[in-house]
Every structure is written in C-alpha cells, then in structure tokens.
Scaffold this motif. Sequence first.
Motif, PDB file in Angstrom:
ATOM      1  N   LYS A  55      21.842 -21.326 -36.312  1.00  0.00           N
ATOM      2  CA  LYS A  55      23.486 -21.582 -35.348  1.00  0.00           C
ATOM      3  C   LYS A  55      24.050 -22.868 -36.280  1.00  0.00           C
ATOM      4  O   LYS A  55      24.719 -22.703 -36.301  1.00  0.00           O
ATOM      5  CB  LYS A  55      22.290 -22.723 -34.274  1.00  0.00           C
ATOM      6  N   ASN A  56      23.191 -22.951 -37.821  1.00  0.00           N
ATOM      7  CA  ASN A  56      23.707 -23.563 -38.454  1.00  0.00           C
ATOM      8  C   ASN A  56      24.930 -22.971 -39.480  1.00  0.00           C
ATOM      9  O   ASN A  56      25.820 -22.958 -39.624  1.00  0.00           O
ATOM     10  CB  ASN A  56      23.150 -24.632 -39.055  1.00  0.00           C
ATOM     11  N   GLU A  57      24.224 -21.868 -39.445  1.00  0.00           N
ATOM     12  CA  GLU A  57      24.792 -20.283 -40.348  1.00  0.00           C
ATOM     13  C   GLU A  57      26.380 -19.764 -39.421  1.00  0.00           C
ATOM     14  O   GLU A  57      27.385 -19.158 -40.005  1.00  0.00           O
ATOM     15  CB  GLU A  57      23.974 -19.428 -40.795  1.00  0.00           C
ATOM     16  N   LEU A  58      25.579 -19.492 -38.557  1.00  0.00           N
ATOM     17  CA  LEU A  58      26.307 -19.262 -37.162  1.00  0.00           C
ATOM     18  C   LEU A  58      27.316 -19.906 -37.110  1.00  0.00           C
ATOM     19  O   LEU A  58      29.468 -19.352 -37.270  1.00  0.00           O
ATOM     20  CB  LEU A  58      25.946 -19.205 -36.057  1.00  0.00           C
ATOM     21  N   SER A  85      23.073 -15.281 -39.599  1.00  0.00           N
ATOM     22  CA  SER A  85      22.553 -15.220 -40.795  1.00  0.00           C
ATOM     23  C   SER A  85      21.977 -15.771 -41.766  1.00  0.00           C
ATOM     24  O   SER A  85      23.015 -16.253 -42.425  1.00  0.00           O
ATOM     25  CB  SER A  85      22.643 -13.299 -41.466  1.00  0.00           C
ATOM     26  N   THR A  86      20.693 -15.772 -42.705  1.00  0.00           N
ATOM     27  CA  THR A  86      20.732 -16.824 -43.942  1.00  0.00           C
ATOM     28  C   THR A  86      20.462 -15.895 -44.599  1.00  0.00           C
ATOM     29  O   THR A  86      21.119 -16.601 -45.683  1.00  0.00           O
ATOM     30  CB  THR A  86      18.789 -17.824 -43.188  1.00  0.00           C
ATOM     31  N   ASP A  87      20.634 -14.847 -44.668  1.00  0.00           N
ATOM     32  CA  ASP A  87      21.639 -14.683 -45.540  1.00  0.00           C
ATOM     33  C   ASP A  87      21.952 -14.569 -46.266  1.00  0.00           C
ATOM     34  O   ASP A  87      23.394 -13.447 -45.843  1.00  0.00           O
ATOM     35  CB  ASP A  87      20.689 -13.174 -45.588  1.00  0.00           C
ATOM     36  N   GLU A  88      23.175 -14.544 -47.429  1.00  0.00           N
ATOM     37  CA  GLU A  88      24.056 -15.058 -47.945  1.00  0.00           C
ATOM     38  C   GLU A  88      25.415 -14.069 -47.899  1.00  0.00           C
ATOM     39  O   GLU A  88      26.077 -14.051 -47.385  1.00  0.00           O
ATOM     40  CB  GLU A  88      24.827 -15.834 -48.886  1.00  0.00           C
ATOM     41  N   ASP A  89      24.808 -12.671 -48.633  1.00  0.00           N
ATOM     42  CA  ASP A  89      25.376 -11.583 -48.352  1.00  0.00           C
ATOM     43  C   ASP A  89      26.011 -11.219 -46.713  1.00  0.00           C
ATOM     44  O   ASP A  89      26.916 -10.473 -46.548  1.00  0.00           O
ATOM     45  CB  ASP A  89      24.876 -10.588 -48.901  1.00  0.00           C
ATOM     46  N   GLY A 105      21.300 -23.400 -28.021  1.00  0.00           N
ATOM     47  CA  GLY A 105      20.930 -24.157 -26.972  1.00  0.00           C
ATOM     48  C   GLY A 105      22.509 -24.223 -26.807  1.00  0.00           C
ATOM     49  O   GLY A 105      23.243 -23.764 -27.191  1.00  0.00           O
ATOM     50  N   VAL A 106      22.745 -25.300 -25.079  1.00  0.00           N
ATOM     51  CA  VAL A 106      24.282 -25.697 -24.621  1.00  0.00           C
ATOM     52  C   VAL A 106      25.292 -26.018 -25.792  1.00  0.00           C
ATOM     53  O   VAL A 106      26.593 -25.818 -25.438  1.00  0.00           O
ATOM     54  CB  VAL A 106      23.570 -25.944 -23.534  1.00  0.00           C
ATOM     55  N   GLU A 107      24.545 -26.544 -26.183  1.00  0.00           N
ATOM     56  CA  GLU A 107      25.414 -27.640 -27.049  1.00  0.00           C
ATOM     57  C   GLU A 107      26.027 -26.135 -28.013  1.00  0.00           C
ATOM     58  O   GLU A 107      27.173 -26.626 -28.243  1.00  0.00           O
ATOM     59  CB  GLU A 107      25.136 -28.597 -28.167  1.00  0.00           C
ATOM     60  N   GLU A 108      25.160 -25.960 -28.626  1.00  0.00           N
ATOM     61  CA  GLU A 108      25.489 -24.847 -29.532  1.00  0.00           C
ATOM     62  C   GLU A 108      26.432 -24.154 -28.869  1.00  0.00           C
ATOM     63  O   GLU A 108      27.381 -23.019 -29.527  1.00  0.00           O
ATOM     64  CB  GLU A 108      24.488 -24.838 -30.798  1.00  0.00           C
ATOM     65  N   ALA A 109      26.012 -23.439 -27.768  1.00  0.00           N
ATOM     66  CA  ALA A 109      26.879 -22.686 -27.046  1.00  0.00           C
ATOM     67  C   ALA A 109      28.148 -23.066 -27.254  1.00  0.00           C
ATOM     68  O   ALA A 109      29.479 -22.382 -27.310  1.00  0.00           O
ATOM     69  CB  ALA A 109      25.890 -22.177 -25.890  1.00  0.00           C
ATOM     70  N   MET A 110      28.573 -24.215 -26.601  1.00  0.00           N
ATOM     71  CA  MET A 110      29.561 -24.919 -26.499  1.00  0.00           C
ATOM     72  C   MET A 110      30.525 -25.622 -27.575  1.00  0.00           C
ATOM     73  O   MET A 110      31.897 -24.763 -27.818  1.00  0.00           O
ATOM     74  CB  MET A 110      29.254 -26.112 -25.379  1.00  0.00           C
ATOM     75  N   ILE A 111      30.078 -25.316 -28.643  1.00  0.00           N
ATOM     76  CA  ILE A 111      30.842 -25.048 -30.342  1.00  0.00           C
ATOM     77  C   ILE A 111      31.311 -23.748 -30.450  1.00  0.00           C
ATOM     78  O   ILE A 111      32.317 -24.014 -30.648  1.00  0.00           O
ATOM     79  CB  ILE A 111      29.693 -25.786 -31.562  1.00  0.00           C
ATOM     80  N   ALA A 112      30.169 -23.177 -30.754  1.00  0.00           N
ATOM     81  CA  ALA A 112      30.254 -21.685 -30.895  1.00  0.00           C
ATOM     82  C   ALA A 112      32.131 -20.983 -29.391  1.00  0.00           C
ATOM     83  O   ALA A 112      33.082 -20.319 -29.791  1.00  0.00           O
ATOM     84  CB  ALA A 112      29.343 -20.570 -30.718  1.00  0.00           C
TER      85      ALA A 112
END
Length: 182
Positions: free
Chosen positions: A168-171, A121-125, A4-11
Amino acid sequence: MLIGVEEAMIAFRYFFKLYWSINDPAGSNPYPCRVSRYLVGAYPASSAHRSWNPGLEKEFFELLATNAGIGALELPWLGKLHPHDDQWLLGNFPEQLNAVITGIPFVTGQIGKNPNYGLASTDEDGRKHAISDVREILNQVNRFNDAVGRNVVSAIEIHTAPRQMGNKNELSRSLENIVTGK
C-alpha cells in the motif's frame, strides 16, 4: 497485502485528482463522475477486435452510438489507443459517445512478462515501469482528446499490480508520482 478502506479512499482521491487533471484542469467540479448512461465494454463485444475489419468496427460503433442509453465505450489500452489502428480510432470515434480507457489488458500482459511489474510493487524497476506506462496512457488520452476536439475520454481505469507482492505504501507513492508528475 490487501489494503483497507482508508487506503482505498486515498487511492480513490488520487484517481479523482487524476481524473480532474484530464477533464477539469481547474478542479472546479467536485463531482465529475455522474452516471446517467451505460458504459459498454466495446472491445470484448466487437467482432473486429481480434481480427481487424475497419468497416465492421465502424458499423459496430455507429450501432452503439444510436442507443440513447449508451454514454461511453470502454477501450483497452494495449500500449496504444486501438489494438489495430490508432489513426482509424481518432477519425471514427462516435461524436455522441465518450471513452473510458482501461489498462487492465496491458497490465495483465506485463505481469506475465515481469511478476514485479506494478504501481504497488516493492521492486523499484517494476514500479517505475508501471508509472511510465500510466504516463504514456495520459499522453495518448491527451492526443485522443486533441484529435477529436473535445474531452472524449471521461475516465481512465488504472490497475495496480503485482498480485502477491503489492504494498500500500508503494501504491500511494506511485499515485503521488503520477498526480504530481515527479
């Protein structure tokens, strides 16, 4: 998952922190991206991009540099600064222009090899591989700036992935890792 907008602003804030770390280490300029001239996607326009011809590429760069409306050239990062010859680029990039490095062609290639690749990615590698690649872009940008004796790179386009499995959390975690160096 779409952000969302909030996450985009964090990025966006992370992008500017990353941008400042390259062009304004002291962080004294709160508005580093003031657009007054065009950014040209030089690599798709260059006839020397797919098949290497240094003379033709030099002529192309010189022609773009004579246009006062052009301020920067977008260059693809494909694991290195120039698709054919990094040293040529370091010695021939026009003094009048800046560069914007885009990682999208590289990211697209990586996704084709590993669908788990990406900063979101949710895949750590896959996530760690993407972080490592962004750090390599930063290393090469610093080398580019040092070689030409100025902050030639005005921005880096960092692209997230993967398409269907982004989180979004991994990003956010990846961007934090890149900015802090952890």
